[in-house]
Design a protein around this motif. Structure first.
Motif, short mmCIF file in Angstrom:
data_model
loop_
_atom_site.label_atom_id
_atom_site.label_comp_id
_atom_site.label_asym_id
_atom_site.label_seq_id
_atom_site.Cartn_x
_atom_site.Cartn_y
_atom_site.Cartn_z
N GLU A 210 0.85 -1.19 0.00
CA GLU A 210 0.00 0.00 0.00
C GLU A 210 0.88 1.25 0.00
O GLU A 210 1.78 1.38 0.83
CB GLU A 210 -0.91 0.02 1.22
CG GLU A 210 -1.89 1.19 1.19
CD GLU A 210 -2.72 1.32 2.44
OE1 GLU A 210 -3.87 1.77 2.34
OE2 GLU A 210 -2.22 0.98 3.53
N SER A 252 0.26 0.45 4.70
CA SER A 252 -0.03 -0.55 5.71
C SER A 252 1.24 -1.22 6.22
O SER A 252 2.26 -1.26 5.52
CB SER A 252 -0.96 -1.63 5.14
OG SER A 252 -1.15 -2.68 6.05
N TYR A 254 1.29 -4.26 6.56
CA TYR A 254 1.19 -5.61 5.98
C TYR A 254 1.22 -5.55 4.46
O TYR A 254 0.65 -4.66 3.84
CB TYR A 254 -0.10 -6.29 6.47
CG TYR A 254 -0.21 -6.26 7.96
CD1 TYR A 254 0.66 -7.02 8.75
CD2 TYR A 254 -1.15 -5.45 8.60
CE1 TYR A 254 0.59 -6.97 10.13
CE2 TYR A 254 -1.23 -5.41 9.98
CZ TYR A 254 -0.35 -6.17 10.74
OH TYR A 254 -0.41 -6.10 12.10
N GLU A 286 4.36 1.68 9.24
CA GLU A 286 3.43 2.21 8.26
C GLU A 286 4.11 3.14 7.26
O GLU A 286 3.45 3.66 6.35
CB GLU A 286 2.29 2.95 8.98
CG GLU A 286 1.43 2.02 9.83
CD GLU A 286 0.29 2.75 10.51
OE1 GLU A 286 0.17 3.97 10.33
OE2 GLU A 286 -0.48 2.08 11.23
N ARG A 313 -2.73 2.31 -5.03
CA ARG A 313 -3.30 1.64 -3.85
C ARG A 313 -4.06 0.38 -4.24
O ARG A 313 -4.17 -0.56 -3.45
CB ARG A 313 -4.23 2.59 -3.10
CG ARG A 313 -3.51 3.60 -2.23
CD ARG A 313 -4.47 4.22 -1.22
NE ARG A 313 -4.88 3.26 -0.23
CZ ARG A 313 -5.92 3.43 0.59
NH1 ARG A 313 -6.65 4.52 0.49
NH2 ARG A 313 -6.25 2.52 1.47
N TRP A 316 -2.46 -2.98 -3.90
CA TRP A 316 -2.31 -3.59 -2.57
C TRP A 316 -3.45 -4.57 -2.35
O TRP A 316 -4.59 -4.19 -2.10
CB TRP A 316 -2.32 -2.49 -1.51
CG TRP A 316 -2.11 -2.99 -0.12
CD1 TRP A 316 -1.06 -3.72 0.36
CD2 TRP A 316 -2.98 -2.79 1.00
NE1 TRP A 316 -1.21 -3.98 1.69
CE2 TRP A 316 -2.38 -3.41 2.11
CE3 TRP A 316 -4.20 -2.12 1.16
CZ2 TRP A 316 -2.97 -3.41 3.38
CZ3 TRP A 316 -4.78 -2.12 2.42
CH2 TRP A 316 -4.16 -2.76 3.52
N VAL A 321 -9.49 -4.30 5.37
CA VAL A 321 -9.73 -3.78 6.71
C VAL A 321 -10.92 -2.82 6.64
O VAL A 321 -11.06 -2.09 5.66
CB VAL A 321 -8.49 -3.02 7.25
CG1 VAL A 321 -8.75 -2.48 8.65
CG2 VAL A 321 -7.27 -3.92 7.24
N TRP A 323 -12.36 0.36 8.43
CA TRP A 323 -12.11 1.40 9.42
C TRP A 323 -13.42 2.03 9.87
O TRP A 323 -14.43 1.97 9.18
CB TRP A 323 -11.20 2.48 8.82
CG TRP A 323 -9.83 1.97 8.49
CD1 TRP A 323 -9.42 1.45 7.30
CD2 TRP A 323 -8.70 1.89 9.36
NE1 TRP A 323 -8.10 1.06 7.37
CE2 TRP A 323 -7.63 1.33 8.62
CE3 TRP A 323 -8.49 2.27 10.70
CZ2 TRP A 323 -6.38 1.12 9.17
CZ3 TRP A 323 -7.23 2.06 11.24
CH2 TRP A 323 -6.19 1.49 10.49
N ASN A 357 -8.67 -8.60 8.09
CA ASN A 357 -8.22 -8.21 9.42
C ASN A 357 -9.29 -7.30 10.03
O ASN A 357 -9.62 -6.27 9.46
CB ASN A 357 -6.89 -7.44 9.32
CG ASN A 357 -6.30 -7.07 10.66
OD1 ASN A 357 -6.46 -7.80 11.62
ND2 ASN A 357 -5.61 -5.95 10.73
#
Length: 393
Positions: A210, A252, A254, A286, A313, A316, A321, A323, A357
């Motif tokens: 990301e 991220s 990850y 991050e 992006r 990725w 996730v 938010w 996640n």
């Protein structure tokens, strides 16, 4: 130690395999399909039932007998295609509590030809360390990181924990892995091993990271930070500019990393200087991967540069996730991130991402249990990969 009975099969060997039930309190398929009335019924089932969960000591005791452990949790038999055998993967798993949930993740992604490094937080309970050590001892391709960190939220220790496992995985001679995926123990796969392999082959050695502008987070890296009382706090010291006149990017913690990218991140002097600069920032995990992927002057192998007309992006694919700003959570928010509930499964199973996640095994337990059942049955059917979508990426 157990050795798995690996079956080398043609692609999609069990296409007509009968669905396997892991959950008997409810019909998981109706939950997966998004039947709202039935999901309401399932919530009532969870409220009325007293669930019993294995604790760390239970998991350690079960893993002391590796053959029995393998039988209980079904690690022995795998249907593995030649395509998967020729494309081994490496994983890092960071855990700090709940051996039972860590084991669920390991079991879902485990294949005998892949390799796995588990980092247990140095400050975690002795019972967790013993349980994970017992589980790892049952498999020749699962090991505990050689150097554990005491991980403090938003500090450099979180990134260092991953780097320690990555270093160990680079040095191993057991498996010549092609890609590495870093995971927290509260993630769960949305794709099977075969699907992940098919998708990553379309990336042709590029990493999935990301990358976005760090402008809104400049306060995290323009001033120095320090761990004070187990919290990362800013101090009155302005940082000097980053090395090589690079642009700091946000992303991220990850990702999906090619072997060449991991090797650069660990061994290249430019990556080492960036790491040193990031040590006193807030949440360096991050910024590190994203910054390496952002700056072409660093000559990092295995990243996408200057792709005209493509939202970087979108490249990725590591994890989805939810938010709190998205307001799409049917579970609960913890640290602004949705802990998924059963009402989230219908949308999750159609995501293009490799993992989701996050889950708590003891919160709306049917959410993780039904996803586990769905994922297991998917491993015995044809790998449905949206090749056009991922090829475009």
């Amino acid at each position: 130690m157990i050795t798995s009975n690996v079956q080398i099969a043609k692609p999609y060997p069990l296409k007509h395999h009968s669905p396997r039930r892991l959950v008997f309190d409810v019909d998981c398929q109706r939950i997966i399909e998004g039947d709202e009335l039935y999901i309401k019924h399932a919530r009532n089932v969870m409220k009325s039932k007293q669930y019993e969960f294995s604790n760390d000591a239970d998991m350690e005791m079960k893993a002391k007998n590796c053959n029995r452990f393998s039988e209980i949790y079904d690690y022995e038999n795998f249907i593995v295609s030649k395509e998967e055998l020729n494309f081994p993967l490496a994983y890092t798993i960071l855990t700090h509590k709940h051996a039972v949930q860590t084991e669920k993740l390991l079991r879902a992604i485990y294949r005998p030809h892949n390799i796995y490094c588990i980092h247990v937080d140095k400050s975690s309970s002795a019972s967790l360390h013993k349980a994970i050590k017992a589980i790892a001892s049952c498999f020749p391709n699962v090991f505990i990181v050689s150097k554990a960190e005491e991980v403090i939220y938003a500090s450099f220790s979180r990134l260092q924990a991953d780097l320690n496992c990555m270093t160990d995985l680079l040095q191993t001679t057991k498996v010549r892995w092609k890609y590495l995926i870093n995971l927290p123990s509260q993630e769960y796969p949305l794709k099977t091993n075969l699907e992940i392999v098919k998708i990553l082959k379309l990336f042709h050695g590029r990493s999935s990271i990301e990358v976005r502008s760090a402008e809104k987070w400049r306060h995290r890296f323009q001033r120095s930070h320090k761990v004070i009382g187990n919290k990362v706090k800013p101090i009155n010291k302005r940082k000097y500019p980053p090395p090589y006149n690079i642009t700091i990017a946000k992303g991220s913690a990850y990702g999906v990393f090619s072997r060449s990218f991991v090797n650069y991140s660990i061994n290249d002097i430019r990556a080492q200087r960036l790491l040193e600069w990031l040590k006193d920032t807030y949440s360096p995990d991050e910024f590190f991967w994203a910054t390496l992927a952002k700056n072409s002057r660093l000559n990092v192998p295995g990243v996408f540069y200057n792709i005209v007309g493509v939202n970087v992006r979108r490249l990725w694919i590591a994890v989805t996730v939810s938010w709190n700003v998205e307001r799409k959570c049917h579970g609960k928010y913890v640290h602004f991130i949705c802990v998924f509930g059963i009402g989230d499964l219908n949308k999750l199973v159609s995501k293009k991402n490799l993992f989701a996640n996050k889950f708590y095994y003891d919160y709306q337990p049917l959410a993780l249990q039904c996803l586990e059942e769905w994922h297991l049955n998917k491993t015995f059917t044809e790998a449905h990969v949206d090749a056009n979508y991922h090829r475009y990426l």
